[in-house]
Scaffold this motif. Sequence first.
Motif, PDB file in Angstrom:
ATOM      1  N   GLU A 107       0.850  -1.194   0.000  1.00 37.23           N
ATOM      2  CA  GLU A 107       0.000   0.000   0.000  1.00 37.23           C
ATOM      3  C   GLU A 107       0.881   1.238   0.000  1.00 37.23           C
ATOM      4  O   GLU A 107       1.572   1.519   0.979  1.00 37.23           O
ATOM      5  CB  GLU A 107      -0.914   0.022   1.226  1.00 37.23           C
ATOM      6  N   CYS A 108       0.837   1.982  -1.084  1.00 40.04           N
ATOM      7  CA  CYS A 108       1.585   3.237  -1.166  1.00 40.04           C
ATOM      8  C   CYS A 108       0.640   4.382  -0.806  1.00 40.04           C
ATOM      9  O   CYS A 108      -0.415   4.527  -1.419  1.00 40.04           O
ATOM     10  CB  CYS A 108       2.126   3.410  -2.584  1.00 40.04           C
ATOM     11  N   ASP A 109       0.976   5.165   0.194  1.00 37.82           N
ATOM     12  CA  ASP A 109       0.079   6.235   0.647  1.00 37.82           C
ATOM     13  C   ASP A 109       0.207   7.510  -0.169  1.00 37.82           C
ATOM     14  O   ASP A 109      -0.712   8.320  -0.192  1.00 37.82           O
ATOM     15  CB  ASP A 109       0.322   6.541   2.133  1.00 37.82           C
ATOM     16  N   ASN A 110       1.351   7.702  -0.796  1.00 33.09           N
ATOM     17  CA  ASN A 110       1.504   8.909  -1.622  1.00 33.09           C
ATOM     18  C   ASN A 110       2.636   8.745  -2.624  1.00 33.09           C
ATOM     19  O   ASN A 110       3.648   8.135  -2.331  1.00 33.09           O
ATOM     20  CB  ASN A 110       1.794  10.146  -0.753  1.00 33.09           C
ATOM     21  N   MET A 111       2.404   9.304  -3.797  1.00 37.04           N
ATOM     22  CA  MET A 111       3.463   9.377  -4.803  1.00 37.04           C
ATOM     23  C   MET A 111       3.747  10.844  -5.075  1.00 37.04           C
ATOM     24  O   MET A 111       2.823  11.649  -5.206  1.00 37.04           O
ATOM     25  CB  MET A 111       2.984   8.780  -6.137  1.00 37.04           C
ATOM     26  N   LEU A 112       5.019  11.208  -5.161  1.00 38.43           N
ATOM     27  CA  LEU A 112       5.411  12.507  -5.697  1.00 38.43           C
ATOM     28  C   LEU A 112       6.001  12.247  -7.079  1.00 38.43           C
ATOM     29  O   LEU A 112       6.688  11.253  -7.287  1.00 38.43           O
ATOM     30  CB  LEU A 112       6.477  13.165  -4.816  1.00 38.43           C
ATOM     31  N   MET A 113       5.721  13.125  -7.996  1.00 42.44           N
ATOM     32  CA  MET A 113       6.268  12.972  -9.338  1.00 42.44           C
ATOM     33  C   MET A 113       7.411  13.965  -9.535  1.00 42.44           C
ATOM     34  O   MET A 113       7.254  15.144  -9.240  1.00 42.44           O
ATOM     35  CB  MET A 113       5.177  13.225 -10.372  1.00 42.44           C
ATOM     36  N   TRP A 158      18.488  17.318 -19.886  1.00 33.85           N
ATOM     37  CA  TRP A 158      17.952  16.036 -20.286  1.00 33.85           C
ATOM     38  C   TRP A 158      16.547  15.894 -19.708  1.00 33.85           C
ATOM     39  O   TRP A 158      16.227  16.511 -18.694  1.00 33.85           O
ATOM     40  CB  TRP A 158      18.819  14.896 -19.742  1.00 33.85           C
ATOM     41  N   LEU A 159      15.766  15.073 -20.339  1.00 28.75           N
ATOM     42  CA  LEU A 159      14.456  14.760 -19.782  1.00 28.75           C
ATOM     43  C   LEU A 159      14.688  13.823 -18.599  1.00 28.75           C
ATOM     44  O   LEU A 159      15.274  12.754 -18.747  1.00 28.75           O
ATOM     45  CB  LEU A 159      13.605  14.085 -20.855  1.00 28.75           C
ATOM     46  N   LEU A 160      14.230  14.239 -17.448  1.00 29.64           N
ATOM     47  CA  LEU A 160      14.518  13.510 -16.214  1.00 29.64           C
ATOM     48  C   LEU A 160      13.192  13.063 -15.631  1.00 29.64           C
ATOM     49  O   LEU A 160      12.267  13.866 -15.489  1.00 29.64           O
ATOM     50  CB  LEU A 160      15.218  14.474 -15.255  1.00 29.64           C
ATOM     51  N   LEU A 161      13.088  11.801 -15.295  1.00 32.91           N
ATOM     52  CA  LEU A 161      11.814  11.246 -14.859  1.00 32.91           C
ATOM     53  C   LEU A 161      12.003  10.539 -13.523  1.00 32.91           C
ATOM     54  O   LEU A 161      12.963   9.786 -13.364  1.00 32.91           O
ATOM     55  CB  LEU A 161      11.330  10.218 -15.888  1.00 32.91           C
ATOM     56  N   GLY A 162      11.083  10.761 -12.610  1.00 32.91           N
ATOM     57  CA  GLY A 162      11.236  10.065 -11.339  1.00 32.91           C
ATOM     58  C   GLY A 162      10.052  10.233 -10.425  1.00 32.91           C
ATOM     59  O   GLY A 162       9.022  10.809 -10.806  1.00 32.91           O
ATOM     60  N   GLY A 163      10.221   9.736  -9.225  1.00 34.71           N
ATOM     61  CA  GLY A 163       9.142   9.833  -8.256  1.00 34.71           C
ATOM     62  C   GLY A 163       9.615   9.472  -6.863  1.00 34.71           C
ATOM     63  O   GLY A 163      10.753   9.053  -6.672  1.00 34.71           O
ATOM     64  N   VAL A 164       8.731   9.693  -5.910  1.00 36.63           N
ATOM     65  CA  VAL A 164       8.970   9.326  -4.526  1.00 36.63           C
ATOM     66  C   VAL A 164       7.739   8.566  -4.060  1.00 36.63           C
ATOM     67  O   VAL A 164       6.621   9.060  -4.202  1.00 36.63           O
ATOM     68  CB  VAL A 164       9.151  10.568  -3.626  1.00 36.63           C
ATOM     69  N   ALA A 165       7.946   7.372  -3.544  1.00 33.52           N
ATOM     70  CA  ALA A 165       6.828   6.581  -3.028  1.00 33.52           C
ATOM     71  C   ALA A 165       6.951   6.478  -1.522  1.00 33.52           C
ATOM     72  O   ALA A 165       8.033   6.226  -1.000  1.00 33.52           O
ATOM     73  CB  ALA A 165       6.830   5.189  -3.645  1.00 33.52           C
ATOM     74  N   THR A 166       5.843   6.717  -0.832  1.00 30.45           N
ATOM     75  CA  THR A 166       5.856   6.714   0.627  1.00 30.45           C
ATOM     76  C   THR A 166       4.698   5.904   1.169  1.00 30.45           C
ATOM     77  O   THR A 166       3.562   6.013   0.695  1.00 30.45           O
ATOM     78  CB  THR A 166       5.740   8.148   1.171  1.00 30.45           C
ATOM     79  N   SER A 167       4.981   5.108   2.174  1.00 23.79           N
ATOM     80  CA  SER A 167       3.924   4.392   2.871  1.00 23.79           C
ATOM     81  C   SER A 167       4.141   4.542   4.368  1.00 23.79           C
ATOM     82  O   SER A 167       5.277   4.471   4.843  1.00 23.79           O
ATOM     83  CB  SER A 167       3.955   2.907   2.488  1.00 23.79           C
ATOM     84  N   VAL A 168       3.070   4.812   5.078  1.00 22.37           N
ATOM     85  CA  VAL A 168       3.136   4.753   6.537  1.00 22.37           C
ATOM     86  C   VAL A 168       2.501   3.424   6.910  1.00 22.37           C
ATOM     87  O   VAL A 168       1.293   3.246   6.789  1.00 22.37           O
ATOM     88  CB  VAL A 168       2.413   5.933   7.183  1.00 22.37           C
ATOM     89  N   ALA A 169       3.337   2.478   7.298  1.00 21.70           N
ATOM     90  CA  ALA A 169       2.889   1.091   7.421  1.00 21.70           C
ATOM     91  C   ALA A 169       3.045   0.586   8.850  1.00 21.70           C
ATOM     92  O   ALA A 169       3.944   1.009   9.580  1.00 21.70           O
ATOM     93  CB  ALA A 169       3.703   0.217   6.476  1.00 21.70           C
ATOM     94  N   HIS A 170       2.145  -0.302   9.233  1.00 22.39           N
ATOM     95  CA  HIS A 170       2.347  -1.043  10.483  1.00 22.39           C
ATOM     96  C   HIS A 170       3.549  -1.939  10.311  1.00 22.39           C
ATOM     97  O   HIS A 170       3.788  -2.443   9.219  1.00 22.39           O
ATOM     98  CB  HIS A 170       1.114  -1.903  10.786  1.00 22.39           C
ATOM     99  N   GLU A 171       4.255  -2.181  11.376  1.00 21.03           N
ATOM    100  CA  GLU A 171       5.457  -3.006  11.235  1.00 21.03           C
ATOM    101  C   GLU A 171       5.133  -4.374  10.636  1.00 21.03           C
ATOM    102  O   GLU A 171       5.954  -4.974   9.938  1.00 21.03           O
ATOM    103  CB  GLU A 171       6.196  -3.140  12.571  1.00 21.03           C
ATOM    104  N   THR A 172       3.905  -4.827  10.863  1.00 25.08           N
ATOM    105  CA  THR A 172       3.511  -6.141  10.324  1.00 25.08           C
ATOM    106  C   THR A 172       3.352  -6.129   8.801  1.00 25.08           C
ATOM    107  O   THR A 172       3.310  -7.184   8.178  1.00 25.08           O
ATOM    108  CB  THR A 172       2.172  -6.588  10.927  1.00 25.08           C
ATOM    109  N   GLU A 173       3.244  -4.949   8.212  1.00 25.56           N
ATOM    110  CA  GLU A 173       3.105  -4.883   6.752  1.00 25.56           C
ATOM    111  C   GLU A 173       4.446  -4.985   6.038  1.00 25.56           C
ATOM    112  O   GLU A 173       4.507  -5.035   4.822  1.00 25.56           O
ATOM    113  CB  GLU A 173       2.455  -3.556   6.335  1.00 25.56           C
TER     114      GLU A 173
END
Lengths: 370, 370
Positions: A107-113, A158-173
């Motif tokens: 489960e990803c809670d947020n993506m930054l582009m 140059w054309l630069l492409l990327g992102g940041v993926a963040t999840s706030v997860a229970h340790e069990t996840e």
Amino acid sequence: MEGFDPKIHGLDEDFVLTKLTKMKGCGCKVPRDVLLQLLQTFKTDLVINNDEVDIGLDSCVIPLRHPGLRLVQTTDFFYPLVDDPYIMGRVTCANVLSDLYAMGVSECDNMLMLLGVAVDLNESQRDIIVRLFIQGFKDAADEAETKIRGGQTVRCPWLLLGGVATSVAHETEIIKVDRAVPGDVLVLTKPIGGQVAVNSYEWLKNKNGKIEELNLDESKIRKAFKQVCEQMSRLNRNAAKLLHKYEAHASTDVTGFGLLGHAENLARVQKENVEFVIDKLPIIEYMDEIADRMIENGGEGFRLFEGRSAETSGGLLVALSERSAKAYIDELSSLDHAPAWIIGRVVEKSDDSVARIVGDAIRQSIISPL
Amino acid sequence: MEGFDPKIHGLDEDFVLTKLTKMKGCGCKVPRDVLLQLLQTFKTDLVINNDEVDIGLDSCVIPLRHPGLRLVQTTDFFYPLVDDPYIMGRVTCANVLSDLYAMGVSECDNMLMLLGVAVDLNESQRDIIVRLFIQGFKDAADEAETKIRGGQTVRCPWLLLGGVATSVAHETEIIKVDRAVPGDVLVLTKPIGGQVAVNSYEWLKNKNGKIEELNLDESKIRKAFKQVCEQMSRLNRNAAKLLHKYEAHASTDVTGFGLLGHAENLARVQKENVEFVIDKLPIIEYMDEIADRMIENGGEGFRLFEGRSAETSGGLLVALSERSAKAYIDELSSLDHAPAWIIGRVVEKSDDSVARIVGDAIRQSIISPL
């Protein structure tokens, strides 16, 4: 997927996205040893223990002020490696998410582009390309059931492409990725050879004489290119969910450092002294032949058989018990409509953990599941 | 801080960091209208309501699966605008953190460092520069009581510097930035003119004839450059903490779009129809004179007096009650050893909220607090 037609999208006939960079995909990474040396400044912050994971692995995992919760976070950016901006958007998003998935976090809670808009583009080109890229990125995010809420856009040579993926997860996840034990087997969920597929397709398009020089089959290259676009766009999310169900002991994703590079990184963090022995190399159909011919001609063949060829948005490499592995592969194949393979085993080691590919590793040619 | 000496660090005498880019600091941003148009693809994701904040504001605020908690996240990357890599590291980190601080979030749970290593650098240059940059970034992170655990490093034609700041905050830790009411005053916590200071120092170093053409005072330019380095490196963290104590109604930070650009962005999201009227411009000493001379010579003077001159790691712009404003300024000045000012007021408006600078705005020359 093959044959992005610039004209359909209002671009000049000879417009080529990948000319907007001199480096391709995950091949742009600064070498690991250089990186680790440069990052020595952080050494006191990069303790490997139960709660935190080394910078060389896929995501950072940070205990929060809130009991039981962890911040799991990853970022990646690179350059276009295929000419279709829509596909590049999908691949970029899938590649960033993959680092969460490698930790079992589905489960990803947020993506930054993150977007660097090439300065050489005129406004019309820029609008067309950025729109297609964003659409691809968003479609992949939708498929991952996450949302893009934030980011940064700058001008860049140059054309630069990327992102940041963040999840706030229970340790069990979160899967503990350092529990491989002798007797485990190693599973790989996408074939290698992506760099060969992308580059040989470039030779074909650029008509640079390589195809003739190596006497290569154009139709097989086109087929491999379609296959690599499909697999780079495919999310490792199902593979991540099943890590929990089948109690994986270790996992990582295969990207810029190649299969063996990532196997080594994963071996290095194991609690027990173990050796990851890889004895099978699933390779996108025909890519082994291309590598062979390059080597015959005195080249390195992208160091494909050494496991050093870069993958972009590659598969997961997982250590788990042999019985679980079979069930993991069966269930994943039925969910993703694509195969996965046992490619090796975990054995005892008396000292520091390592990974290696055996000299007589079996090469398995993988045909597109499409 | 002035006068980075490349030789001391083992670099060639004529090594100039800012030559590794053609754009400086926050001036590299894609214009806001272009950005918003390109981002239309996301429109369904960018609902402005109590829980989420528009992409044009400083950080995204995302409700989590865990009750009462929000993910507050921001990213920024740009190019070197001063030649000292250590200072650039500090400025980059301060600039990224500033977007959290603008929301009143003073605790950053994780920083990711983003780094594009210029391809023109040889290995020795690269190691020296990257090490200094990382040290500056880390020192700022230490000061902010956060840690850098993750990031990405790629090769790039220009030296690219950035980061991602993330906080998992209780909703009470986040300032609602859309509550400005008529009667409030506007406070600014750092003077404007950063772009003028950085550029005029470049003219001086490059000996491009501009200094003579505009008949400028070199020693004043050097002094202003020190001042801007100090203020760009200064964290907006105390300013953020005091937003809570003095019950700020709205806040943002001033960066690439200039003072008025950010005032407009902030006005646009207010619940009530209001006008932000700016009647005072605190400007780094002597920068107003430079802008004046440029305008006399037919130039735009960086559009400084229009509030369009880019700032990098600028101050917070805050709306709060007049009584609170005075106490806010007093306490902030004593904590940061630097002044802040009431620069305008919030008035009623019958329709859409806007911001403007009055024609006869008072220019206040701000001397370095150092």
